[in-house]
Scaffold this motif. Structure first.
Motif, PDB file in Angstrom:
ATOM      1  N   ILE A  97     -65.287 -99.943  83.145  1.00  0.00           N
ATOM      2  CA  ILE A  97     -66.232-100.878  82.533  1.00  0.00           C
ATOM      3  C   ILE A  97     -67.673-100.441  82.742  1.00  0.00           C
ATOM      4  CG2 ILE A  97     -66.392-102.439  84.505  1.00  0.00           C
ATOM      5  CD1 ILE A  97     -66.335-104.734  82.357  1.00  0.00           C
ATOM      6  N   LYS A  98     -67.968 -99.756  83.837  1.00  0.00           N
ATOM      7  CA  LYS A  98     -69.337 -99.303  84.091  1.00  0.00           C
ATOM      8  C   LYS A  98     -69.753 -98.198  83.137  1.00  0.00           C
ATOM      9  CE  LYS A  98     -69.796-100.529  88.919  1.00  0.00           C
ATOM     10  NZ  LYS A  98     -70.094-100.050  90.273  1.00  0.00           N
ATOM     11  N   VAL A  99     -68.795 -97.639  82.408  1.00  0.00           N
ATOM     12  CA  VAL A  99     -69.101 -96.598  81.432  1.00  0.00           C
ATOM     13  C   VAL A  99     -69.037 -97.153  80.021  1.00  0.00           C
ATOM     14  CG1 VAL A  99     -68.359 -94.374  80.499  1.00  0.00           C
ATOM     15  CG2 VAL A  99     -68.319 -94.757  82.956  1.00  0.00           C
ATOM     16  N   TRP A 100     -67.948 -97.824  79.673  1.00  0.00           N
ATOM     17  CA  TRP A 100     -67.779 -98.206  78.276  1.00  0.00           C
ATOM     18  C   TRP A 100     -68.628 -99.403  77.866  1.00  0.00           C
ATOM     19  CZ3 TRP A 100     -66.131-102.987  76.974  1.00  0.00           C
ATOM     20  CH2 TRP A 100     -65.314-103.680  77.847  1.00  0.00           C
ATOM     21  N   LEU A 101     -68.952-100.302  78.777  1.00  0.00           N
ATOM     22  CA  LEU A 101     -69.772-101.451  78.398  1.00  0.00           C
ATOM     23  C   LEU A 101     -71.187-101.028  77.999  1.00  0.00           C
ATOM     24  CD1 LEU A 101     -69.902-104.493  77.986  1.00  0.00           C
ATOM     25  CD2 LEU A 101     -70.576-104.688  80.376  1.00  0.00           C
ATOM     26  N   PRO A 102     -71.898-100.226  78.809  1.00  0.00           N
ATOM     27  CA  PRO A 102     -73.216 -99.770  78.352  1.00  0.00           C
ATOM     28  C   PRO A 102     -73.127 -98.889  77.111  1.00  0.00           C
ATOM     29  CG  PRO A 102     -72.926 -99.238  80.679  1.00  0.00           C
ATOM     30  CD  PRO A 102     -71.647 -99.811  80.187  1.00  0.00           C
ATOM     31  N   TYR A 103     -72.067 -98.090  77.010  1.00  0.00           N
ATOM     32  CA  TYR A 103     -71.898 -97.248  75.838  1.00  0.00           C
ATOM     33  C   TYR A 103     -71.714 -98.103  74.586  1.00  0.00           C
ATOM     34  CZ  TYR A 103     -70.031 -93.773  72.654  1.00  0.00           C
ATOM     35  OH  TYR A 103     -69.825 -92.974  71.559  1.00  0.00           O
ATOM     36  N   SER A 104     -70.937 -99.166  74.676  1.00  0.00           N
ATOM     37  CA  SER A 104     -70.718-100.051  73.526  1.00  0.00           C
ATOM     38  C   SER A 104     -72.005-100.753  73.116  1.00  0.00           C
ATOM     39  CB  SER A 104     -69.647-101.089  73.849  1.00  0.00           C
ATOM     40  OG  SER A 104     -68.441-100.462  74.158  1.00  0.00           O
ATOM     41  N   ILE A 105     -72.775-101.214  74.083  1.00  0.00           N
ATOM     42  CA  ILE A 105     -74.054-101.859  73.777  1.00  0.00           C
ATOM     43  C   ILE A 105     -75.011-100.852  73.146  1.00  0.00           C
ATOM     44  CG2 ILE A 105     -76.061-102.999  74.796  1.00  0.00           C
ATOM     45  CD1 ILE A 105     -74.101-104.198  76.867  1.00  0.00           C
ATOM     46  N   ASN A 106     -75.002 -99.619  73.636  1.00  0.00           N
ATOM     47  CA  ASN A 106     -75.828 -98.567  73.064  1.00  0.00           C
ATOM     48  C   ASN A 106     -75.446 -98.314  71.605  1.00  0.00           C
ATOM     49  OD1 ASN A 106     -76.577 -95.668  72.417  1.00  0.00           O
ATOM     50  ND2 ASN A 106     -77.532 -95.901  74.430  1.00  0.00           N
ATOM     51  N   GLN A 107     -74.157 -98.321  71.316  1.00  0.00           N
ATOM     52  CA  GLN A 107     -73.708 -98.104  69.949  1.00  0.00           C
ATOM     53  C   GLN A 107     -74.049 -99.283  69.039  1.00  0.00           C
ATOM     54  OE1 GLN A 107     -72.577 -95.086  68.806  1.00  0.00           O
ATOM     55  NE2 GLN A 107     -73.339 -94.624  70.849  1.00  0.00           N
ATOM     56  N   LEU A 108     -74.085-100.494  69.586  1.00  0.00           N
ATOM     57  CA  LEU A 108     -74.560-101.636  68.804  1.00  0.00           C
ATOM     58  C   LEU A 108     -76.028-101.438  68.407  1.00  0.00           C
ATOM     59  CD1 LEU A 108     -72.954-104.679  70.646  1.00  0.00           C
ATOM     60  CD2 LEU A 108     -72.405-103.804  68.380  1.00  0.00           C
ATOM     61  N   GLY A 109     -76.804-100.866  69.328  1.00  0.00           N
ATOM     62  CA  GLY A 109     -78.188-100.526  69.003  1.00  0.00           C
ATOM     63  C   GLY A 109     -78.260 -99.505  67.888  1.00  0.00           C
ATOM     64  N   SER A 110     -77.348 -98.547  67.878  1.00  0.00           N
ATOM     65  CA  SER A 110     -77.326 -97.552  66.810  1.00  0.00           C
ATOM     66  C   SER A 110     -76.971 -98.185  65.468  1.00  0.00           C
ATOM     67  CB  SER A 110     -76.327 -96.443  67.140  1.00  0.00           C
ATOM     68  OG  SER A 110     -76.735 -95.740  68.278  1.00  0.00           O
ATOM     69  N   SER A 148     -84.893-101.181  72.959  1.00  0.00           N
ATOM     70  CA  SER A 148     -84.505-101.796  74.233  1.00  0.00           C
ATOM     71  C   SER A 148     -83.018-101.600  74.508  1.00  0.00           C
ATOM     72  CB  SER A 148     -84.870-103.274  74.256  1.00  0.00           C
ATOM     73  OG  SER A 148     -84.085-103.996  73.331  1.00  0.00           O
ATOM     74  N   LEU A 149     -82.186-101.710  73.473  1.00  0.00           N
ATOM     75  CA  LEU A 149     -80.749-101.483  73.680  1.00  0.00           C
ATOM     76  C   LEU A 149     -80.478-100.042  74.080  1.00  0.00           C
ATOM     77  CD1 LEU A 149     -79.203-103.506  70.709  1.00  0.00           C
ATOM     78  CD2 LEU A 149     -79.120-104.075  73.138  1.00  0.00           C
ATOM     79  N   TRP A 150     -81.113 -99.101  73.414  1.00  0.00           N
ATOM     80  CA  TRP A 150     -80.932 -97.696  73.765  1.00  0.00           C
ATOM     81  C   TRP A 150     -81.469 -97.404  75.165  1.00  0.00           C
ATOM     82  CZ3 TRP A 150     -82.870 -94.888  68.716  1.00  0.00           C
ATOM     83  CH2 TRP A 150     -81.875 -94.947  67.753  1.00  0.00           C
ATOM     84  N   GLY A 151     -82.684 -97.852  75.415  1.00  0.00           N
ATOM     85  CA  GLY A 151     -83.341 -97.514  76.680  1.00  0.00           C
ATOM     86  C   GLY A 151     -82.711 -98.170  77.890  1.00  0.00           C
ATOM     87  N   CYS A 152     -82.334 -99.423  77.762  1.00  0.00           N
ATOM     88  CA  CYS A 152     -81.759-100.126  78.915  1.00  0.00           C
ATOM     89  C   CYS A 152     -80.355 -99.645  79.249  1.00  0.00           C
ATOM     90  CB  CYS A 152     -81.748-101.627  78.665  1.00  0.00           C
ATOM     91  SG  CYS A 152     -83.384-102.369  78.707  1.00  0.00           S
ATOM     92  N   THR A 153     -79.621 -99.171  78.261  1.00  0.00           N
ATOM     93  CA  THR A 153     -78.248 -98.746  78.536  1.00  0.00           C
ATOM     94  C   THR A 153     -78.154 -97.316  79.051  1.00  0.00           C
ATOM     95  OG1 THR A 153     -77.971 -98.146  76.199  1.00  0.00           O
ATOM     96  CG2 THR A 153     -77.214-100.337  76.888  1.00  0.00           C
ATOM     97  N   ASN A 154     -79.132 -96.468  78.764  1.00  0.00           N
ATOM     98  CA  ASN A 154     -79.057 -95.071  79.210  1.00  0.00           C
ATOM     99  C   ASN A 154     -78.940 -94.932  80.729  1.00  0.00           C
ATOM    100  OD1 ASN A 154     -79.007 -93.904  76.689  1.00  0.00           O
ATOM    101  ND2 ASN A 154     -81.216 -93.687  76.568  1.00  0.00           N
ATOM    102  N   PRO A 155     -79.771 -95.612  81.537  1.00  0.00           N
ATOM    103  CA  PRO A 155     -79.589 -95.492  82.993  1.00  0.00           C
ATOM    104  C   PRO A 155     -78.258 -96.046  83.482  1.00  0.00           C
ATOM    105  CG  PRO A 155     -81.766 -96.343  82.492  1.00  0.00           C
ATOM    106  CD  PRO A 155     -80.997 -96.340  81.219  1.00  0.00           C
ATOM    107  N   PHE A 156     -77.768 -97.099  82.838  1.00  0.00           N
ATOM    108  CA  PHE A 156     -76.469 -97.653  83.245  1.00  0.00           C
ATOM    109  C   PHE A 156     -75.333 -96.679  82.911  1.00  0.00           C
ATOM    110  CE2 PHE A 156     -78.832-101.682  83.154  1.00  0.00           C
ATOM    111  CZ  PHE A 156     -78.435-102.199  84.375  1.00  0.00           C
TER     112      PHE A 156
END
Length: 167
Positions: A71-84, A15-23
């Motif tokens: 913020i529209k780039v680094w926030l989803p990227y950071s959440i995606n990395q938390l998923g990793s 869910s973290l990976w999938g939800c952050t990719n479109p953002f």
């Protein structure tokens, strides 16, 4: 069978990976559009040889790096990395043959759903939802028929039977 905590952590990773990719896709597209507008206003010459110069390359690199400050780039990227990070932590305790398909399939499902919710265009939504249903069914089957059964595989042309006995 996979434990409930392992399944939940793998679904959380997906869910973290999938939800952050479109953002992330949307954030990079918006920041690239802003950079293109800035480029058009500052460079009216349109000289093609100037575009290939070292100065314009360094400007392009700096613009790419500056996109990461939005913020529209680094926030989803950071959440995606938390998923990793959670993914690598869960790999230590779960079966690799289950964790990879579960995470990737659920990431695809969440990415599709999030894209639709963000208003991205889907060519054939009925077929997309049917595909999502099949992916979820496949993940459920993988989770249900996991370690407790006998696994039969072919290794170098020879059938190999692997029975897993827990002590």
């Amino acid at each position: 069978m996979i434990s409930l905590t392992e399944a939940l952590s793998l679904f959380l990773v997906g869910s973290l990976w999938g939800c952050t990719n479109p953002f992330m896709r949307k954030g990079f597209a918006e920041s690239s559009a802003d950079a293109t507008k800035d480029d058009a206003t500052t460079n009216n010459e349109g000289d093609a040889t100037k575009e290939l110069s070292g100065i314009s390359r360094s400007k392009a690199i700096l613009k790419s790096i500056s996109q990461l400050t939005r913020i529209k780039v680094w926030l989803p990227y950071s959440i995606n990395q938390l998923g990793s990070l959670l993914y690598y932590k869960s790999l230590a305790s779960s079966n690799l043959t289950l964790s990879v398909p579960i995470c990737n399939a659920t990431a695809m499902v969440f990415s599709s759903i999030t894209s639709i919710l963000l208003g991205e265009r889907v060519n054939q939504p009925g077929k997309a939802m049917l595909g999502v249903s099949f992916v979820l069914l496949g993940v459920g089957i993988c989770m249900y028929s996991s370690e407790d059964e006998i696994a039969v595989g072919v290794v170098d042309g020879v059938k190999a039977v692997n029975t897993h006995a827990e002590l």
